[in-house]
Write an enzyme that holds these catalytic residues in place. Structure first.
Site: not given
Length: 236
Positions: A9, A11, A54, A59, A155, A160
């Site tokens: 994963d 970010e 945003e 995260h 997140h 994750d």
């Protein structure tokens, strides 16, 4: 089936690498023969640009936190070597792979596109095939497969990935628990089930042994069965 899989994963600073957005966190956990090895890869990256508000709301990673963290070119080779040849297990793979390919291409060092050195398994596509018409976000799948995601208030790439590994193993045939309580209430079994992880320090089960009187009564009952029907299966 691949013996080595990397659940991955990322970010990012925003949603579109073509608009100049960058990776700021990579989290990976390794599965070998469907077992977690503990050989994880996790890094925060200075994107050399601001993170959209945003994205921070999603995260929680701030521009201040990433100051002093390595740039992507400083971790690229280690990351490439870690995932090379493995099957990547990613939820909504086009998003993460798109960012990875963008970051490697920016280096102009001859790194190939991800699909050239890894196979990619998209668990979002898999979930939609298994559960058509239902919500298939990572949180929704955790609820469906009874996986604890209570620590996921924001997140995070590594967390994750760890959660997705549990979801993936459940979706692809992880051990299911026997929901005897539900069976006793209308005989309704848990359709999804979940992976059971037993505590190795759990107390031993208590063994109840028959008393001498109970053993004598049992023998006498077997004798009656034997006289009526011939030698019983229990005495063979």
């Amino acid at each position: 089936m691949h013996t080595r899989q990397i659940v991955l994963d990322t970010e990012t600073t925003g949603i579109d690498p073509k608009a100049g957005h960058r990776i700021i966190e990579i989290g990976c956990v390794e599965l070998v023969n469907r077992r977690l090895t503990g050989n994880n890869f996790h890094v925060y990256i200075n994107p050399q640009r601001d993170i959209e508000e945003e994205a921070i709301d999603v995260h929680g990673i701030t521009n201040e936190f990433l100051r002093g963290k390595p740039f992507f070119h400083q971790v690229a080779q280690e990351f490439f070597d870690y995932i090379k040849g493995a099957q990547l297990v990613i939820h909504n793979a086009p998003f993460d792979v798109g960012f990875m390919d963008h970051e490697f291409a920016k280096l102009n060092q001859g790194f190939p596109a991800t699909h050239e050195y890894c196979q990619v398994l998209d668990t979002l596509v898999m979930a939609r095939d298994l559960h058509p018409g239902q919500k298939n976000s990572l949180d929704a799948l955790c609820r469906r497969y009874d996986i604890d995601n209570s620590k996921r208030t924001l997140h995070g790439a590594l967390l994750d990935s760890e959660i997705l590994a549990d979801v993936y193993l459940s979706m692809t045939g992880g051990q299911k628990k026997l929901n005897l309580a539900n069976q006793n209430k209308g005989n309704q079994a848990n359709s999804a089930g979940s992976i059971i992880r037993l505590d190795s320090n759990r107390p031993a089960l208590k063994v109840l042994r028959a008393s001498a009187d109970e053993e004598l009564a049992h023998s006498e009952r077997l004798e009656l069965v034997n006289k009526a029907c011939g030698q019983s299966l229990w005495q063979q």
